[in-house]
Scaffold this motif. Sequence first.
Motif, PDB file in Angstrom:
ATOM      1  N   LYS A   1      -2.777   0.368  12.766  1.00  0.00           N
ATOM      2  CA  LYS A   1      -1.505   1.086  12.820  1.00  0.00           C
ATOM      3  C   LYS A   1      -1.238   1.882  11.548  1.00  0.00           C
ATOM      4  CE  LYS A   1       0.979  -1.731  16.192  1.00  0.00           C
ATOM      5  NZ  LYS A   1       1.925  -2.837  16.426  1.00  0.00           N
ATOM      6  N   ASN A   2      -1.807   1.427  10.439  1.00  0.00           N
ATOM      7  CA  ASN A   2      -1.603   2.105   9.163  1.00  0.00           C
ATOM      8  C   ASN A   2      -2.819   2.920   8.724  1.00  0.00           C
ATOM      9  OD1 ASN A   2       1.159   1.052   8.093  1.00  0.00           O
ATOM     10  ND2 ASN A   2       0.120  -0.785   8.855  1.00  0.00           N
ATOM     11  N   ASN A   3      -3.736   3.132   9.689  1.00  0.00           N
ATOM     12  CA  ASN A   3      -4.926   3.955   9.428  1.00  0.00           C
ATOM     13  C   ASN A   3      -5.717   3.476   8.219  1.00  0.00           C
ATOM     14  OD1 ASN A   3      -4.378   5.818  11.595  1.00  0.00           O
ATOM     15  ND2 ASN A   3      -2.779   6.717  10.304  1.00  0.00           N
ATOM     16  N   LYS A  20       0.847  -1.204   0.000  1.00  0.00           N
ATOM     17  CA  LYS A  20       0.000   0.000   0.000  1.00  0.00           C
ATOM     18  C   LYS A  20       0.885   1.258   0.000  1.00  0.00           C
ATOM     19  CE  LYS A  20      -3.836   2.271   2.384  1.00  0.00           C
ATOM     20  NZ  LYS A  20      -4.605   2.443   1.142  1.00  0.00           N
ATOM     21  N   GLY A  21       0.553   2.187  -0.871  1.00  0.00           N
ATOM     22  CA  GLY A  21       1.330   3.419  -0.978  1.00  0.00           C
ATOM     23  C   GLY A  21       2.619   3.253  -1.746  1.00  0.00           C
ATOM     24  N   SER A  22       2.790   2.107  -2.428  1.00  0.00           N
ATOM     25  CA  SER A  22       4.005   1.839  -3.189  1.00  0.00           C
ATOM     26  C   SER A  22       4.184   2.859  -4.314  1.00  0.00           C
ATOM     27  CB  SER A  22       3.933   0.431  -3.778  1.00  0.00           C
ATOM     28  OG  SER A  22       4.921   0.237  -4.750  1.00  0.00           O
ATOM     29  N   LYS A  23       5.429   3.119  -4.670  1.00  0.00           N
ATOM     30  CA  LYS A  23       5.738   4.034  -5.765  1.00  0.00           C
ATOM     31  C   LYS A  23       5.461   3.396  -7.119  1.00  0.00           C
ATOM     32  CE  LYS A  23       9.323   6.366  -3.064  1.00  0.00           C
ATOM     33  NZ  LYS A  23      10.758   6.738  -2.967  1.00  0.00           N
ATOM     34  N   LEU A  24       5.173   2.097  -7.119  1.00  0.00           N
ATOM     35  CA  LEU A  24       4.865   1.385  -8.355  1.00  0.00           C
ATOM     36  C   LEU A  24       3.353   1.195  -8.462  1.00  0.00           C
ATOM     37  CD1 LEU A  24       6.574   0.043 -10.665  1.00  0.00           C
ATOM     38  CD2 LEU A  24       6.173  -2.122  -9.490  1.00  0.00           C
ATOM     39  N   ILE A  25       2.768   1.661  -9.542  1.00  0.00           N
ATOM     40  CA  ILE A  25       1.309   1.610  -9.705  1.00  0.00           C
ATOM     41  C   ILE A  25       0.803   0.176  -9.625  1.00  0.00           C
ATOM     42  CG2 ILE A  25      -0.583   2.023 -11.325  1.00  0.00           C
ATOM     43  CD1 ILE A  25       0.954   4.442 -12.353  1.00  0.00           C
ATOM     44  N   HIS A  26       1.543  -0.751 -10.220  1.00  0.00           N
ATOM     45  CA  HIS A  26       1.100  -2.154 -10.211  1.00  0.00           C
ATOM     46  C   HIS A  26       0.977  -2.691  -8.793  1.00  0.00           C
ATOM     47  CE1 HIS A  26       0.420  -6.212 -11.510  1.00  0.00           C
ATOM     48  NE2 HIS A  26       1.531  -6.646 -10.931  1.00  0.00           N
ATOM     49  N   PHE A  27       1.947  -2.367  -7.937  1.00  0.00           N
ATOM     50  CA  PHE A  27       1.873  -2.807  -6.547  1.00  0.00           C
ATOM     51  C   PHE A  27       0.695  -2.159  -5.820  1.00  0.00           C
ATOM     52  CE2 PHE A  27       6.600  -4.111  -5.850  1.00  0.00           C
ATOM     53  CZ  PHE A  27       6.311  -5.344  -6.410  1.00  0.00           C
TER      54      PHE A  27
END
Length: 613
Positions: A311-313, A251-258
């Motif tokens: 923890k990650n809201n 979640k929040g990865s810089k890679l769109i696919h992820f």
Amino acid sequence: MVLKNLLISDKCALEKIRIIRYRLRKKRYMQKKMVKKNSKVTKYHYFTENLFFFNEKSIQTYCDNYKHAIISESDRILGNEYRDISGGYIKIGERVDWNKDYIFDHKWELKHYSRYILKDKKVSTDVKHVWELSRFYHLVVLAQAYQITNNEDYVEKIIDDVFTWSEQNPINNSVNWTVSMEVSIRVVNLIQALSLVRKSNSFNKEMRIKLNELIYMHGVYVWNNLEKGLSTNNHYLSNLVGLIWIGVYFKGSKLIHFNNISKKYLKFAFNQLIYELQYQINDDGFSYEDSVSYHGLNTEMILLTLNILEKNNISYPIELKMTATRMVEALQKLLINQKHIPLIGDVDNGRLIICNLLSNSDKTNFSYLIKIAKEMCLLKESELLHSPVLLSTSGIYRVFNKTFDIIIKCGRIGLNGLGGHAHNDQLSLVLNIHGEQIIVDPGTGYYSGDYELRRLLRSTDSHSTLFINNYEQNDIDIGMFKMIERTNSETLEVNENTFEGRHFGYLDTHGIEYIRKIKLYQDNIVILDSVSRLIEKEAFINFIFDDNVTLMKIDETNVEIKKNGLKVLLSIEGGTINILDQYISKSYGKTKQSNKVRITMESKNLKSIIRMK
């Protein structure tokens, strides 16, 4: 006509083979398709910044009291000394063979996961030994040691173990890729460990890329091999939990696919978890698999997963939190001395991650989950339990006073009557006196590691209930995790000092209806066992004792019971006593020699009195 039937049978068999081949081709196509997609991620070298159950801050909260134990355990791991499934240690040479059962000295050869036969009576092995090591529980311990000491040796061991494991276990082609539950638990531990060591200088860019790829491919496997059949269980719950942890990781990865994968996994798993928990968790909060140990595992999986979401809201359906509360409340109601579970049903020592290294040495200790639930505001501060404790839908009852504490099984068997992890324990009891375990459930021993022991400890004769010679109360010979229910148990009366129930397990075979009534007093217990028809020299009442209990037969109707300074007398009316050998297993893969009192019924009514001396 015979020829026609044979042709029809052959056609049916061919059709089944055709369907199986089609499904395998489809799975392989999907795997290849997802591997091609993997080209999008081969250059992604960032570890997630998201938080998991253990992080830099929570290490102090959860590990402060046993930092020395973590370091000591990690040093043993550096020397290739790993814990096995029973809680002992395996000393391995210079290189770990991740496909070897070190207990039975059996090596599983590499082949496609669909070609393995995991339960083969001709081969002396238990695949759970291999799986346990490959669940990567130890990586989290090493990562905790790194957090405490900043010693890069622990990180280098994590790197070495993960990459040697990857070399020996090509995607889809080892025994460690046969069951999605194992893949799910492994990836959860890998994610948790990496989140604790992500700032280490031991990682280079190429390592980060490969580790992200490995996490990604674990998700691909689980997604394509969800363990959802006609009746789901803890396996499918673990699959959904694994997908959520992977979803949080990306979640929040810089890679769109992820990012897309994250959204896909989280949305699917949330929707499925709501349905599955409604299906698998009874109204009283207990898991329908009929095992206290597996209920503890299910509770842990849900609690820790909700913990990382918070923890990650990450918002999640309120139904999940409500069910988690009921699950942990049910667990709390069954803890003996506020720590230990009774060994009702199967016990396989399963955990999602090792939350508390000290409690992990005793696989019956689930008190750490109560602490976690309170910190998550799912439980209030401990309120005193009042007798009786009722888990009526699940058929578990607890009646106690200041001296005696009894837990009785009386209800439908697991998986809605199909068996699952249930034992032949209807109207069996567990007894604690002044906090000491006296009469116990025998545990599990092994699954495929010892078929005879598995059947023995699951049988009626290994439980503290009525046993008709050579007959089971429910048929357990149709499969290792299956039963045909005959008992149809009913509860007749329950109050603060009384339990009464009956079952019909021997009605069809012997015309017997069995009733048990238990009455608690301050200094004694009276157990009344009644059968509608007496079969001389064939009807017995067993009491299975803890291995630390000493029994001394005084005469045909009296036995003295001793444990840790405690002295108790068992006296009977309406039968004769014998003391026999009995195996018990408090931890999977480990058995101990104990004893049972076998009472031969000489009347349709047997009275047993357990009194303090």
